[in-house]
Motif scaffolding. Structure first.
Motif, PDB file in Angstrom:
ATOM      1  N   ALA A 101      30.591  29.663  56.998  1.00 37.06           N
ATOM      2  CA  ALA A 101      30.982  31.072  57.003  1.00 37.06           C
ATOM      3  C   ALA A 101      31.518  31.485  58.369  1.00 37.06           C
ATOM      4  CB  ALA A 101      29.787  31.946  56.617  1.00 37.06           C
ATOM      5  N   LEU A 102      30.845  31.023  59.429  1.00 36.05           N
ATOM      6  CA  LEU A 102      31.299  31.363  60.785  1.00 36.05           C
ATOM      7  C   LEU A 102      32.709  30.817  61.033  1.00 36.05           C
ATOM      8  CD1 LEU A 102      28.157  30.799  63.061  1.00 36.05           C
ATOM      9  CD2 LEU A 102      29.069  32.931  62.146  1.00 36.05           C
ATOM     10  N   ARG A 103      32.947  29.571  60.587  1.00 33.16           N
ATOM     11  CA  ARG A 103      34.272  28.972  60.800  1.00 33.16           C
ATOM     12  C   ARG A 103      35.332  29.685  59.976  1.00 33.16           C
ATOM     13  NH1 ARG A 103      32.587  22.648  61.464  1.00 33.16           N
ATOM     14  NH2 ARG A 103      31.799  22.921  63.583  1.00 33.16           N
ATOM     15  N   ALA A 104      34.958  30.075  58.744  1.00 33.83           N
ATOM     16  CA  ALA A 104      35.921  30.774  57.891  1.00 33.83           C
ATOM     17  C   ALA A 104      36.291  32.126  58.495  1.00 33.83           C
ATOM     18  CB  ALA A 104      35.338  30.962  56.493  1.00 33.83           C
ATOM     19  N   ALA A 105      35.284  32.819  59.008  1.00 38.50           N
ATOM     20  CA  ALA A 105      35.547  34.126  59.612  1.00 38.50           C
ATOM     21  C   ALA A 105      36.465  33.974  60.813  1.00 38.50           C
ATOM     22  CB  ALA A 105      34.232  34.770  60.037  1.00 38.50           C
ATOM     23  N   ARG A 106      36.221  32.886  61.573  1.00 39.11           N
ATOM     24  CA  ARG A 106      37.014  32.664  62.778  1.00 39.11           C
ATOM     25  C   ARG A 106      38.474  32.361  62.418  1.00 39.11           C
ATOM     26  NH1 ARG A 106      35.102  27.612  65.190  1.00 39.11           N
ATOM     27  NH2 ARG A 106      36.745  26.741  63.896  1.00 39.11           N
ATOM     28  N   SER A 107      38.688  31.447  61.452  1.00 38.92           N
ATOM     29  CA  SER A 107      40.083  31.115  61.146  1.00 38.92           C
ATOM     30  C   SER A 107      40.758  32.261  60.397  1.00 38.92           C
ATOM     31  CB  SER A 107      40.183  29.799  60.374  1.00 38.92           C
ATOM     32  OG  SER A 107      39.277  29.832  59.298  1.00 38.92           O
ATOM     33  N   GLY A 108      39.970  32.983  59.554  1.00 40.57           N
ATOM     34  CA  GLY A 108      40.553  34.118  58.834  1.00 40.57           C
ATOM     35  C   GLY A 108      41.032  35.204  59.762  1.00 40.57           C
ATOM     36  N   SER A 109      40.359  35.354  60.897  1.00 40.00           N
ATOM     37  CA  SER A 109      40.715  36.444  61.796  1.00 40.00           C
ATOM     38  C   SER A 109      41.637  35.991  62.913  1.00 40.00           C
ATOM     39  CB  SER A 109      39.440  37.047  62.392  1.00 40.00           C
ATOM     40  OG  SER A 109      38.777  36.062  63.148  1.00 40.00           O
ATOM     41  N   ALA A 110      42.052  34.696  62.872  1.00 39.87           N
ATOM     42  CA  ALA A 110      42.885  34.180  63.967  1.00 39.87           C
ATOM     43  C   ALA A 110      44.166  34.989  64.198  1.00 39.87           C
ATOM     44  CB  ALA A 110      43.210  32.712  63.719  1.00 39.87           C
ATOM     45  N   PRO A 111      44.886  35.374  63.137  1.00 40.78           N
ATOM     46  CA  PRO A 111      46.107  36.160  63.382  1.00 40.78           C
ATOM     47  C   PRO A 111      45.807  37.506  64.041  1.00 40.78           C
ATOM     48  CG  PRO A 111      45.952  35.481  61.064  1.00 40.78           C
ATOM     49  CD  PRO A 111      44.691  35.080  61.727  1.00 40.78           C
ATOM     50  N   LEU A 112      44.653  38.083  63.667  1.00 35.32           N
ATOM     51  CA  LEU A 112      44.292  39.384  64.232  1.00 35.32           C
ATOM     52  C   LEU A 112      44.036  39.279  65.730  1.00 35.32           C
ATOM     53  CD1 LEU A 112      41.813  40.615  61.471  1.00 35.32           C
ATOM     54  CD2 LEU A 112      44.153  41.403  61.863  1.00 35.32           C
ATOM     55  N   ARG A 113      43.566  38.087  66.143  1.00 38.48           N
ATOM     56  CA  ARG A 113      43.221  37.917  67.548  1.00 38.48           C
ATOM     57  C   ARG A 113      44.447  38.105  68.440  1.00 38.48           C
ATOM     58  NH1 ARG A 113      40.560  33.224  67.091  1.00 38.48           N
ATOM     59  NH2 ARG A 113      38.916  34.306  65.994  1.00 38.48           N
ATOM     60  N   LEU A 114      45.603  37.699  67.915  1.00 34.91           N
ATOM     61  CA  LEU A 114      46.851  37.869  68.689  1.00 34.91           C
ATOM     62  C   LEU A 114      47.144  39.357  68.915  1.00 34.91           C
ATOM     63  CD1 LEU A 114      49.072  35.136  67.016  1.00 34.91           C
ATOM     64  CD2 LEU A 114      48.100  35.134  69.329  1.00 34.91           C
ATOM     65  N   ILE A 115      46.960  40.145  67.834  1.00 34.84           N
ATOM     66  CA  ILE A 115      47.216  41.598  67.952  1.00 34.84           C
ATOM     67  C   ILE A 115      46.202  42.221  68.905  1.00 34.84           C
ATOM     68  CG2 ILE A 115      47.438  43.750  66.659  1.00 34.84           C
ATOM     69  CD1 ILE A 115      47.565  42.048  64.087  1.00 34.84           C
ATOM     70  N   ALA A 116      44.933  41.750  68.765  1.00 32.13           N
ATOM     71  CA  ALA A 116      43.849  42.367  69.516  1.00 32.13           C
ATOM     72  C   ALA A 116      43.945  42.085  71.004  1.00 32.13           C
ATOM     73  CB  ALA A 116      42.511  41.859  68.983  1.00 32.13           C
ATOM     74  N   ARG A 117      44.583  40.969  71.349  1.00 34.88           N
ATOM     75  CA  ARG A 117      44.622  40.588  72.749  1.00 34.88           C
ATOM     76  C   ARG A 117      45.157  41.726  73.619  1.00 34.88           C
ATOM     77  NH1 ARG A 117      46.424  34.971  72.800  1.00 34.88           N
ATOM     78  NH2 ARG A 117      44.316  34.718  72.020  1.00 34.88           N
TER      79      ARG A 117
END
Ligand code: SF4
Lengths: 226, 477
Positions: B420-436
């Motif tokens: 679950a932790l890994r899924a959450a991390r990869s699922g949110s990867a695109p958002l991380r770019l925006i959030a940066r």
């Protein structure tokens, strides 16, 4: 001393820095840290939202995961409070472990910044941490500790309260952020990443406001750029 | 459902609170008033060296009452009757209102003077009397303000806490017969109210009161107040009717001392309250010649059966918990939809009515569980514990129930949790770019997290979970 770490689900998933800092700090002080991998969540979130049965299952799981450990540390005041009330585990919040068990108040850290400290409700009232965190922070080289106005006021997080009563939570958050900004500090530190996520989320929308940081990260810092 | 009970919320707390939050004047009035009174309370409590043992003793006495309720009620009744009082038992609000209305009718009174009493508010006595053609007149200054404004109280002790003095002067000018003052000085306003009330007292045949304490040993009732208007009601009229919640009992006269010290410091921040009246039965030729005591149950014996929730019945209505509650301070008393607002209201109203009544099921969630209320409560009611207990025993949305069991199922197994932790991390990867751009947090999240980002940025799953870091740094060698 051999110390078992309860990292908490929130830190594991969202804020690993707090756990990493706790490990780094304790190892620097000459202790061995164990991380029982069967741990996940203490059940606080389930219990407080109204779900006693799943909470109890998680409490039992945590008890089993930490069976046999004499000293358990966690960088989360609210989770330690929950463990104390609902399990028989010998759990300590980081500042309790350092000051009461290990007898250290100067951990040899360096952090040349202006810092203000939010005591958090569970640290303040459930654990009665008192001035332990502030004592530790005051001993940090280069750190200037600035008083936070109305420190004992709740930030408005309260787990699902922030979603279920969003308007009131937002009003409380606004006051906490205004008080934090008024200090002129560079960082707002606390002993709980749940409160920090909430306050930090508010501070992120105020240009020039302090940045949220777990105080374990300050205590682990040696001033060298990471 | 008996909607008309003034302890049933007709609006969900979050909706009512959001509405009240829009009133900037209300927030300013409340913030100023609660801050002043809680600072004062903290100062005078700090003066008492044995405050903590006194809280423990008071809690124990109240628990003793709850353990022996039936027996102590019988003892109280016997002593009160022996002293010349008449005792009535009311099972619920309608029953109590009928008893009081009948007693007032028997005296052919067109109006009654009232001492501030939470029990009579809880049952909606004023409305019941008006419906029967009797005019109730509140004699407590703040209660009078609320009555003149056709408003409802917003605080247990300071019902008009949401008004400032210029609003009060304007109200008196509009509604108080004979009011002429032009200044809004508190002393001037109080003086005008006093003259108006004095005329009223002298004409009254019947008075209605509650009681802060009822002493089983002697059959006495105790009323504490700060204005002295209550004492006028207790002495001038021929007939006195007291509506008393059954939990107001104290076993022995000697128990009173601690409570008379705890109450004023907790409620008004005074070392001692200005007026304490203790009265037992009737005395021929002196004071009221008829004393009726209506013992009110209205859900209380039921609550006393609940091993956790029963502690709410220890409450002595000091209102200290309201004054320290950050939610009450923002939302105000009306948001709770009950004559019992704040932390005590959030646990008392849903217990007295059952959580299915109106929107009382939303009240146990009107708290962050910060614990400030438990710290100040003079009878040590663990309000956060009872809030959680009510959440656990009350009705809950099906979707939330499903989400919570799933989450617990995932968390109970280390392999599922790691996935679950890994899924959450990869699922949110695109958002991380925006959030940066905003230092790593998310400004606008999709539903259901949109409720979070309406007020604050959201954190994102970390690029590497703690357990993966641990495995990499501590187990790979
Ligand atoms: S719950 Fe405690 S603090 Fe609140 S009104 Fe009752 S006695 Fe006072």
């Amino acid at each position: 001393m051999r110390i078992a770490l309860f990292v908490t689900c929130l830190n594991d998933a969202l804020f690993p820095q707090a756990g990493i800092a706790t490990v780094t700090l304790l190892e620097r002080l000459g202790h061995t840290v164990a991380f029982p991998a069967a741990q996940s969540c203490c059940g606080q979130m389930h219990a407080n939202t109204g779900y006693a049965a799943p909470a109890r299952q998680l409490e039992r799981l945590t008890e089993a995961a930490f069976a046999g450990h004499d000293v358990i540390v966690s960088p989360s005041g609210s989770c330690v409070a929950h463990l104390r009330a609902h399990t028989g585990l010998p759990a300590y919040e980081l500042s309790e472990l350092l000051v009461d068990v290990l007898g250290v108040t100067d951990v040899g850290a360096t952090f040349p910044h202006r810092v203000t400290y939010h005591p958090t409700c569970h640290g303040l009232r459930a654990l009665r941490l008192g001035d332990r965190p502030a004592t530790l922070l005051r001993a940090v080289k280069g750190l200037e500790l600035i008083d936070l106005p109305e420190p004992e006021q709740c930030c408005g997080f309260g787990g699902t309260f922030a979603l279920k009563n969003a308007a009131v939570s937002g009003a409380m958050l606004a006051d906490k952020c205004a008080n934090a900004a008024a200090t002129g500090a560079e960082y707002l530190a606390a002993a709980d990443n749940s409160c920090l996520a909430h306050i930090g989320g508010g501070l992120a929308r105020r240009p020039g406001a302090p940045r949220p940081i777990h105080y374990a990260e300050i205590l682990a810092s040696t001033g060298a750029p990471s | 459902m008996s909607r008309d009970l003034p302890i049933v919320a007709i609006t969900p707390f979050p909706v009512a609170a959001a509405h009240e939050l829009g009133d900037a004047q209300l927030r300013a009035n409340l913030g100023r008033a609660t801050r002043t009174i809680r600072d004062k309370r903290a100062r005078v409590v700090a003066e008492v060296a044995d405050w903590e043992p006194m809280r423990d003793r008071a809690a124990a006495v109240k628990d003793e009452v709850l353990d022996n309720l039936a027996e102590l009620l019988a003892r109280f009744e016997a002593a009160a009757v022996a002293a010349g009082a008449t005792v009535h038992h009311a099972t619920d609000a309608a029953h109590a209102n009928a008893i009081v209305t009948e007693l007032v009718r028997a005296q052919r009174a067109e109006s009654v003077v009232k001492i501030k009493s939470m029990a009579t508010q809880e049952i909606g006595l004023n409305e019941a009397l008006e419906a029967a053609g009797v005019t109730p007149i509140e004699t407590d200054l703040a209660e009078l303000i609320v009555q003149l404004a056709d408003d409802t109280p917003s605080h247990i002790l300071v019902p008009a806490i949401h008004y400032n003095r210029s609003q009060i002067r304007e109200l008196f000018a509009r509604r108080m017969p004979g009011f002429t003052a032009t200044s809004d000085e508190p002393a001037v306003l109080a003086g005008a109210a006093r003259e108006y009330l004095r005329r009223t007292f002298l004409a009254a045949k019947v008075a209605v009161c509650g009681a802060n304490f009822a002493i089983a040993e002697t059959g006495s009732l105790v009323i504490v107040e700060s204005e002295g208007n209550g004492r006028m009601c207790l002495t001038l009229p021929e007939t006195l009717i007291a509506v008393v919640g059954v939990e107001k009992l104290l076993p022995r006269f000697a128990d009173l001392g601690d409570f008379l010290r705890l109450l004023p410091r907790s409620s008004t921040g005074e070392r001692m309250n200005p007026y304490t009246s203790i009265f037992t039965g009737v005395t021929p030729g002196d004071g009221p010649q008829r004393l009726h005591i209506v013992l009110l149950d209205n859900g209380r014996t039921q609550v006393a059966q609940d091993p956790v929730g029963r502690a709410a019945l220890r409450c002595i209505r000091c209102s200290a918990c309201l004054n320290v509650c950050p939610v009450y301070e923002r939302a105000g008393g009306h948001a709770y939809g009950s004559v019992y607002p704040g932390p005590i209201g959030a646990i008392l109203s849903p217990q007295l009515t059952g959580q299915d009544a109106g929107f009382n099921k939303t009240l146990p969630y009107a708290s962050t569980l910060c614990g400030a209320c438990y710290d100040v409560c003079p009878v040590k009611i663990n309000i956060p514990e009872i809030l959680v207990h009510l959440r656990q025993t009350g009705p809950k949305p099906a979707a939330e129930r499903a989400a919570m069991s799933t989450l617990s199922w995932v968390m109970r197994d280390r392999r599922r949790w790691r996935i679950a932790l890994r899924a959450a991390r990869s699922g949110s990867a695109p958002l991380r770019l925006i959030a940066r751009r905003h230092g790593g947090t998310l400004r606008r999240a999709p539903w259901p997290l949109s409720a979070w980002t309406a007020h604050r940025d959201a954190p994102l799953p970390a690029a590497e979970s703690f357990r993966d870091w641990w495995r990499r740094t501590h187990e790979s060698s």
